[in-house]
Scaffold this motif. Structure first.
Motif, PDB file in Angstrom:
ATOM      1  N   GLN A  64     -20.104  10.449   9.615  1.00 50.59           N
ATOM      2  CA  GLN A  64     -20.847  10.063  10.818  1.00 50.59           C
ATOM      3  C   GLN A  64     -20.547  11.018  11.976  1.00 50.59           C
ATOM      4  OE1 GLN A  64     -19.709   5.898   9.193  1.00 50.59           O
ATOM      5  NE2 GLN A  64     -20.031   5.695  11.399  1.00 50.59           N
ATOM      6  N   GLY A  65     -21.616  11.423  12.673  1.00 49.21           N
ATOM      7  CA  GLY A  65     -21.437  12.312  13.817  1.00 49.21           C
ATOM      8  C   GLY A  65     -20.550  11.716  14.891  1.00 49.21           C
ATOM      9  N   SER A  66     -20.544  10.388  14.993  1.00 48.67           N
ATOM     10  CA  SER A  66     -19.741   9.725  16.024  1.00 48.67           C
ATOM     11  C   SER A  66     -18.245   9.893  15.799  1.00 48.67           C
ATOM     12  CB  SER A  66     -20.090   8.234  16.072  1.00 48.67           C
ATOM     13  OG  SER A  66     -19.898   7.632  14.803  1.00 48.67           O
ATOM     14  N   MET A  67     -17.852  10.387  14.626  1.00 48.93           N
ATOM     15  CA  MET A  67     -16.439  10.619  14.331  1.00 48.93           C
ATOM     16  C   MET A  67     -15.958  11.994  14.797  1.00 48.93           C
ATOM     17  SD  MET A  67     -16.362   9.329  10.370  1.00 48.93           S
ATOM     18  CE  MET A  67     -15.963   7.653   9.913  1.00 48.93           C
ATOM     19  N   ALA A  68     -16.856  12.824  15.290  1.00 46.07           N
ATOM     20  CA  ALA A  68     -16.546  14.237  15.527  1.00 46.07           C
ATOM     21  C   ALA A  68     -15.341  14.451  16.434  1.00 46.07           C
ATOM     22  CB  ALA A  68     -17.769  14.948  16.102  1.00 46.07           C
ATOM     23  N   TYR A  69     -15.160  13.583  17.412  1.00 40.28           N
ATOM     24  CA  TYR A  69     -14.063  13.799  18.358  1.00 40.28           C
ATOM     25  C   TYR A  69     -12.682  13.631  17.705  1.00 40.28           C
ATOM     26  CZ  TYR A  69     -13.639   8.664  18.813  1.00 40.28           C
ATOM     27  OH  TYR A  69     -13.460   7.333  18.579  1.00 40.28           O
ATOM     28  N   CYS A  70     -12.643  13.088  16.475  1.00 38.97           N
ATOM     29  CA  CYS A  70     -11.376  12.940  15.754  1.00 38.97           C
ATOM     30  C   CYS A  70     -11.062  14.152  14.870  1.00 38.97           C
ATOM     31  CB  CYS A  70     -11.413  11.704  14.862  1.00 38.97           C
ATOM     32  SG  CYS A  70     -11.591  10.142  15.722  1.00 38.97           S
ATOM     33  N   GLU A  71     -11.971  15.104  14.789  1.00 35.55           N
ATOM     34  CA  GLU A  71     -11.838  16.187  13.809  1.00 35.55           C
ATOM     35  C   GLU A  71     -10.538  16.977  13.983  1.00 35.55           C
ATOM     36  OE1 GLU A  71     -14.226  20.234  12.408  1.00 35.55           O
ATOM     37  OE2 GLU A  71     -15.220  18.769  13.676  1.00 35.55           O
ATOM     38  N   LYS A  72     -10.294  17.480  15.151  1.00 31.30           N
ATOM     39  CA  LYS A  72      -9.083  18.281  15.389  1.00 31.30           C
ATOM     40  C   LYS A  72      -7.833  17.417  15.243  1.00 31.30           C
ATOM     41  CE  LYS A  72      -6.990  21.568  18.618  1.00 31.30           C
ATOM     42  NZ  LYS A  72      -5.636  20.986  18.505  1.00 31.30           N
ATOM     43  N   TYR A  73      -7.928  16.183  15.693  1.00 31.96           N
ATOM     44  CA  TYR A  73      -6.781  15.275  15.643  1.00 31.96           C
ATOM     45  C   TYR A  73      -6.320  15.058  14.195  1.00 31.96           C
ATOM     46  CZ  TYR A  73      -4.004  11.069  16.593  1.00 31.96           C
ATOM     47  OH  TYR A  73      -2.989  10.162  16.691  1.00 31.96           O
ATOM     48  N   ILE A  74      -7.266  14.783  13.299  1.00 32.07           N
ATOM     49  CA  ILE A  74      -6.920  14.547  11.895  1.00 32.07           C
ATOM     50  C   ILE A  74      -6.487  15.851  11.225  1.00 32.07           C
ATOM     51  CG2 ILE A  74      -7.782  13.735   9.665  1.00 32.07           C
ATOM     52  CD1 ILE A  74      -7.327  11.514  11.745  1.00 32.07           C
ATOM     53  N   HIS A  75      -7.135  16.951  11.567  1.00 37.62           N
ATOM     54  CA  HIS A  75      -6.716  18.245  11.013  1.00 37.62           C
ATOM     55  C   HIS A  75      -5.277  18.558  11.394  1.00 37.62           C
ATOM     56  CE1 HIS A  75      -6.537  22.474  10.010  1.00 37.62           C
ATOM     57  NE2 HIS A  75      -6.188  22.733  11.257  1.00 37.62           N
ATOM     58  N   ASP A  76      -4.956  18.391  12.661  1.00 34.28           N
ATOM     59  CA  ASP A  76      -3.585  18.689  13.121  1.00 34.28           C
ATOM     60  C   ASP A  76      -2.567  17.762  12.468  1.00 34.28           C
ATOM     61  OD1 ASP A  76      -4.648  20.632  14.733  1.00 34.28           O
ATOM     62  OD2 ASP A  76      -4.502  19.481  16.590  1.00 34.28           O
ATOM     63  N   LYS A  77      -2.982  16.529  12.200  1.00 33.45           N
ATOM     64  CA  LYS A  77      -2.069  15.540  11.617  1.00 33.45           C
ATOM     65  C   LYS A  77      -1.729  15.880  10.170  1.00 33.45           C
ATOM     66  CE  LYS A  77      -0.111  11.386  12.132  1.00 33.45           C
ATOM     67  NZ  LYS A  77       0.844  11.067  13.211  1.00 33.45           N
ATOM     68  N   TYR A  78      -2.720  16.311   9.414  1.00 31.15           N
ATOM     69  CA  TYR A  78      -2.526  16.483   7.972  1.00 31.15           C
ATOM     70  C   TYR A  78      -2.668  17.931   7.497  1.00 31.15           C
ATOM     71  CZ  TYR A  78      -2.622  11.431   7.901  1.00 31.15           C
ATOM     72  OH  TYR A  78      -2.332  10.107   8.132  1.00 31.15           O
ATOM     73  N   GLN A  79      -3.006  18.867   8.401  1.00 34.30           N
ATOM     74  CA  GLN A  79      -3.119  20.290   8.054  1.00 34.30           C
ATOM     75  C   GLN A  79      -4.040  20.508   6.857  1.00 34.30           C
ATOM     76  OE1 GLN A  79      -1.758  22.864  10.011  1.00 34.30           O
ATOM     77  NE2 GLN A  79      -1.566  21.040  11.303  1.00 34.30           N
ATOM     78  N   LYS A  80      -5.177  19.836   6.912  1.00 33.18           N
ATOM     79  CA  LYS A  80      -6.176  19.936   5.861  1.00 33.18           C
ATOM     80  C   LYS A  80      -7.519  20.210   6.520  1.00 33.18           C
ATOM     81  CE  LYS A  80      -5.123  18.388   2.324  1.00 33.18           C
ATOM     82  NZ  LYS A  80      -4.681  17.666   1.118  1.00 33.18           N
ATOM     83  N   PRO A  81      -8.410  20.991   5.866  1.00 30.68           N
ATOM     84  CA  PRO A  81      -9.740  21.187   6.458  1.00 30.68           C
ATOM     85  C   PRO A  81     -10.436  19.852   6.706  1.00 30.68           C
ATOM     86  CG  PRO A  81      -9.420  22.673   4.599  1.00 30.68           C
ATOM     87  CD  PRO A  81      -8.260  21.730   4.588  1.00 30.68           C
TER      88      PRO A  81
END
Length: 225
Positions: free
Chosen positions: A184-201
């Motif tokens: 969902q596009g509405s999740m976009a603001y979490c993208e960097k947060y989850i990437h930084d948390k788990y170091q996964k694309p």
């Protein structure tokens, strides 16, 4: 030049993210026209799939955008993405492309890995997104394994609560996937947060969809390469 952005549900975060991305890749004088009908997603959620009446209302919004001078249309809601697919013949006939926000994101996920985690707050978004991933994988002659993460209780939370819930569910699939895709596009603001948390694309549709929209305008000769 005018682009139409068609929503079936909106959040302030989604509108802000889309506006920012659009302004970053479009000329300063472009007109962004928003078309919204929240009853479409509400009805899809009620029935569990896209029935004829909401599909018709969505297509009516596309045609309204065309009649009001849009040069291209961005379909934002992944739950109804297959309606956008079905409308491609009329898009070609009118010369006004209808771009799905999530298709290029799905292609990038297939490029990045064979094990793809698909996160969504709604079952009605999860299934169409998975169908799109499988379709583009087939077109790219690649085999993928999909891992679901239905973020139970996530719909309608405030941003901080939602980030924490996303962290929990992303953690549950992290070891099983090569890449995490937000349905969902509405999740976009979490993208960097989850990437930084788990170091996964981690991929969200807003940036991919906006660039696909720009590519469609380039193909029409309305923007330079």
């Amino acid at each position: 030049m005018k682009v139409a952005v068609v929503y079936t549900s909106t959040t302030p975060e989604l509108i802000a993210d889309l506006e920012r991305e659009l302004r970053s890749v479009m000329p300063a004088d472009v007109t962004i026209a928003n078309y919204q009908d929240p009853s479409i997603l509400a009805e899809v959620r009620e029935h569990g799939y896209v029935t004829a009446p909401p599909a018709a209302r969505l297509i009516s919004m596309y045609m309204k955008a065309v009649s009001e001078g849009a040069d291209a249309i961005l379909n934002v809601c992944s739950s109804v993405g297959e309606v956008a697919d079905a409308a491609q013949d009329i898009a070609k006939y009118t010369g006004i492309p209808i771009v799905r926000i999530d298709e290029e994101m799905c292609r990038e996920a297939v490029r990045l890995g064979a094990r793809i985690g698909v996160m969504a707050t709604l079952q009605t978004t999860l299934e169409p997104t998975k169908n799109t991933v499988k379709r583009v994988a087939r077109e790219m002659n690649k085999h993928v394994t999909l891992v679901d993460a239905l973020v139970d209780g996530g719909f309608g939370l405030n941003p901080e609560e939602f980030k924490q819930l996303m962290t929990k569910y992303a953690g549950e699939i992290n070891d099983q996937v090569d890449v995490i895709l937000f349905a969902q596009g509405s999740m976009a603001y979490c993208e960097k947060y989850i990437h930084d948390k788990y170091q996964k694309p981690v991929l969200s549709s807003v940036r991919f969809g906006v660039r696909a929209l720009r590519k469609a305008l380039v193909a029409k000769g309305l923007l330079p390469e």
